[in-house]
Design a protein around this motif. Structure first.
Motif, PDB file in Angstrom:
ATOM      1  N   LYS A  88       0.845  -1.203   0.000  1.00  0.00           N
ATOM      2  CA  LYS A  88       0.000   0.000   0.000  1.00  0.00           C
ATOM      3  C   LYS A  88       0.875   1.245   0.000  1.00  0.00           C
ATOM      4  CE  LYS A  88      -3.642   2.435   2.544  1.00  0.00           C
ATOM      5  NZ  LYS A  88      -3.190   3.723   2.049  1.00  0.00           N
ATOM      6  N   ASP A  89       1.910   1.244   0.841  1.00  0.00           N
ATOM      7  CA  ASP A  89       2.807   2.396   0.902  1.00  0.00           C
ATOM      8  C   ASP A  89       3.528   2.602  -0.430  1.00  0.00           C
ATOM      9  OD1 ASP A  89       4.352   4.501   2.337  1.00  0.00           O
ATOM     10  OD2 ASP A  89       6.022   3.131   1.923  1.00  0.00           O
ATOM     11  N   LEU A  90       3.977   1.506  -1.045  1.00  0.00           N
ATOM     12  CA  LEU A  90       4.649   1.619  -2.348  1.00  0.00           C
ATOM     13  C   LEU A  90       3.693   2.170  -3.409  1.00  0.00           C
ATOM     14  CD1 LEU A  90       6.915  -1.501  -2.978  1.00  0.00           C
ATOM     15  CD2 LEU A  90       7.586   0.893  -2.972  1.00  0.00           C
ATOM     16  N   TYR A  91       2.466   1.674  -3.394  1.00  0.00           N
ATOM     17  CA  TYR A  91       1.470   2.144  -4.360  1.00  0.00           C
ATOM     18  C   TYR A  91       1.189   3.636  -4.160  1.00  0.00           C
ATOM     19  CZ  TYR A  91      -2.962   2.859  -6.712  1.00  0.00           C
ATOM     20  OH  TYR A  91      -3.959   3.367  -7.510  1.00  0.00           O
ATOM     21  N   ASP A  92       0.946   4.040  -2.910  1.00  0.00           N
ATOM     22  CA  ASP A  92       0.670   5.454  -2.615  1.00  0.00           C
ATOM     23  C   ASP A  92       1.861   6.339  -2.993  1.00  0.00           C
ATOM     24  OD1 ASP A  92      -1.828   4.729  -1.650  1.00  0.00           O
ATOM     25  OD2 ASP A  92      -1.238   4.809   0.464  1.00  0.00           O
ATOM     26  N   SER A  93       3.073   5.864  -2.694  1.00  0.00           N
ATOM     27  CA  SER A  93       4.284   6.624  -3.038  1.00  0.00           C
ATOM     28  C   SER A  93       4.434   6.748  -4.545  1.00  0.00           C
ATOM     29  CB  SER A  93       5.528   5.937  -2.459  1.00  0.00           C
ATOM     30  OG  SER A  93       5.466   5.903  -1.065  1.00  0.00           O
ATOM     31  N   ASP A  94       4.119   5.679  -5.270  1.00  0.00           N
ATOM     32  CA  ASP A  94       4.243   5.691  -6.720  1.00  0.00           C
ATOM     33  C   ASP A  94       3.257   6.681  -7.336  1.00  0.00           C
ATOM     34  OD1 ASP A  94       5.371   4.681  -9.203  1.00  0.00           O
ATOM     35  OD2 ASP A  94       3.479   3.602  -9.495  1.00  0.00           O
ATOM     36  N   ILE A  95       2.036   6.684  -6.857  1.00  0.00           N
ATOM     37  CA  ILE A  95       1.024   7.625  -7.373  1.00  0.00           C
ATOM     38  C   ILE A  95       1.453   9.062  -7.084  1.00  0.00           C
ATOM     39  CG2 ILE A  95      -1.362   8.452  -7.079  1.00  0.00           C
ATOM     40  CD1 ILE A  95      -1.127   5.877  -8.720  1.00  0.00           C
ATOM     41  N   ALA A  96       1.904   9.324  -5.856  1.00  0.00           N
ATOM     42  CA  ALA A  96       2.353  10.676  -5.489  1.00  0.00           C
ATOM     43  C   ALA A  96       3.555  11.094  -6.344  1.00  0.00           C
ATOM     44  CB  ALA A  96       2.709  10.729  -4.006  1.00  0.00           C
ATOM     45  N   TRP A  97       4.471  10.152  -6.595  1.00  0.00           N
ATOM     46  CA  TRP A  97       5.656  10.430  -7.413  1.00  0.00           C
ATOM     47  C   TRP A  97       5.246  10.813  -8.832  1.00  0.00           C
ATOM     48  CZ3 TRP A  97      10.783  10.622  -6.100  1.00  0.00           C
ATOM     49  CH2 TRP A  97      11.710  10.616  -7.130  1.00  0.00           C
ATOM     50  N   LYS A  98       4.285  10.097  -9.380  1.00  0.00           N
ATOM     51  CA  LYS A  98       3.818  10.380 -10.739  1.00  0.00           C
ATOM     52  C   LYS A  98       3.151  11.756 -10.812  1.00  0.00           C
ATOM     53  CE  LYS A  98       3.431   5.612 -12.168  1.00  0.00           C
ATOM     54  NZ  LYS A  98       2.615   4.454 -12.416  1.00  0.00           N
ATOM     55  N   HIS A  99       2.398  12.112  -9.771  1.00  0.00           N
ATOM     56  CA  HIS A  99       1.741  13.420  -9.749  1.00  0.00           C
ATOM     57  C   HIS A  99       2.773  14.542  -9.636  1.00  0.00           C
ATOM     58  CE1 HIS A  99      -2.546  12.578  -9.845  1.00  0.00           C
ATOM     59  NE2 HIS A  99      -2.301  11.508  -9.120  1.00  0.00           N
ATOM     60  N   ARG A 100       3.811  14.320  -8.818  1.00  0.00           N
ATOM     61  CA  ARG A 100       4.870  15.334  -8.674  1.00  0.00           C
ATOM     62  C   ARG A 100       5.660  15.468  -9.970  1.00  0.00           C
ATOM     63  NH1 ARG A 100       5.840  13.125  -3.550  1.00  0.00           N
ATOM     64  NH2 ARG A 100       7.606  11.967  -4.355  1.00  0.00           N
ATOM     65  N   VAL A 117       1.576  10.723 -14.453  1.00  0.00           N
ATOM     66  CA  VAL A 117       2.290  10.485 -15.706  1.00  0.00           C
ATOM     67  C   VAL A 117       2.583   9.004 -15.852  1.00  0.00           C
ATOM     68  CG1 VAL A 117       4.366  11.001 -17.021  1.00  0.00           C
ATOM     69  CG2 VAL A 117       3.296  12.777 -15.636  1.00  0.00           C
ATOM     70  N   ALA A 118       2.101   8.424 -16.951  1.00  0.00           N
ATOM     71  CA  ALA A 118       2.335   7.003 -17.213  1.00  0.00           C
ATOM     72  C   ALA A 118       3.803   6.790 -17.554  1.00  0.00           C
ATOM     73  CB  ALA A 118       1.447   6.544 -18.360  1.00  0.00           C
ATOM     74  N   GLY A 119       4.365   5.704 -17.050  1.00  0.00           N
ATOM     75  CA  GLY A 119       5.739   5.352 -17.378  1.00  0.00           C
ATOM     76  C   GLY A 119       6.783   5.988 -16.479  1.00  0.00           C
ATOM     77  N   ILE A 120       6.392   6.890 -15.582  1.00  0.00           N
ATOM     78  CA  ILE A 120       7.331   7.512 -14.652  1.00  0.00           C
ATOM     79  C   ILE A 120       7.097   6.885 -13.286  1.00  0.00           C
ATOM     80  CG2 ILE A 120       8.137   9.677 -13.633  1.00  0.00           C
ATOM     81  CD1 ILE A 120       8.501   9.548 -16.664  1.00  0.00           C
TER      82      ILE A 120
END
Length: 197
Positions: A88-100, A117-120
């Motif tokens: 869950k933490d990895l998923y949330d971090s990945d989504i936040a990273w893509k938004h940033r 952003v897809a692919g980032i």
């Protein structure tokens, strides 16, 4: 020194003494609790991981402990608690990273419907790739049964649905399903390939 890295914990547990089995059980509790409480302290703001080899070794120990098959399944349940939080933490971090990453890219990536952003992907996904792959294998291989529904004829001759009540197995199924959903969202292709094997 106590537990060499190449020890097959699944086999060692199956053929081990009561004392050895208790040690593995306590090791699961230690790693699960410690990693759940302190793993985030190793995460750096640039997406890298402090003491990366040590973190990966600890997670690999937890993977190997998760493969252990004990009679009551308590060792796996202990590990499962950590794995759900971890994914869950990895998923949330990945989504936040893509938004940033979205505003900083000048035509450099395709935005998805939610603004990400897809692919980032978050850099930690690459670091944890082997761990996540092995976790997918364990989760799919050990998936608990979903709630069973039985169709029966009642005393009035009507067809009715009867649900079995095994709340412990059902709770484990829901937890494992949640973990698999996060794993699938982190790498759909790897999850699909594993489920087809």
């Amino acid at each position: 020194a106590i537990l060499p890295r190449d020890t097959n914990l699944k086999e060692a547990y199956a053929g081990g003494s009561a004392e050895g089995c208790l040690f593995v059980s306590r090791l699961a509790l230690f790693f699960g609790t410690y990693m759940k409480s302190y793993l985030s302290l190793f995460y750096l703001t640039d997406g890298s991981i402090a003491q990366e080899p040590i973190v990966l070794e600890a997670l690999m120990f937890l993977i190997r402990i998760s493969e252990v098959e004990d009679e009551d399944g308590e060792i796996f349940k202990t590990c499962l608690e950590f794995w759900v939080d971890f994914t869950k933490d990895l998923y949330d971090s990945d989504i936040a990273w893509k938004h940033r990453s979205a505003p900083t890219l000048a035509n450099g990536g395709a935005a998805s419907g939610n603004g990400a952003v897809a692919g980032i992907n978050h850099p930690r996904l690459a670091v944890f790739d082997d761990i996540l792959h092995r976790l997918r294998v364990i989760m799919i291989d050990r998936m608990a049964k979903p709630e069973e529904v039985i169709i029966v004829e009642d005393d009035n001759g009507e067809i009715v649905r009867e649900q079995t009540k095994d709340t412990e197995v059902l709770a484990q199924y829901k937890t494992m399903r949640e973990c698999i959903v996060y794993l699938a969202n982190l790498n759909y292709d790897n999850t699909e390939a594993r489920s087809e094997e």
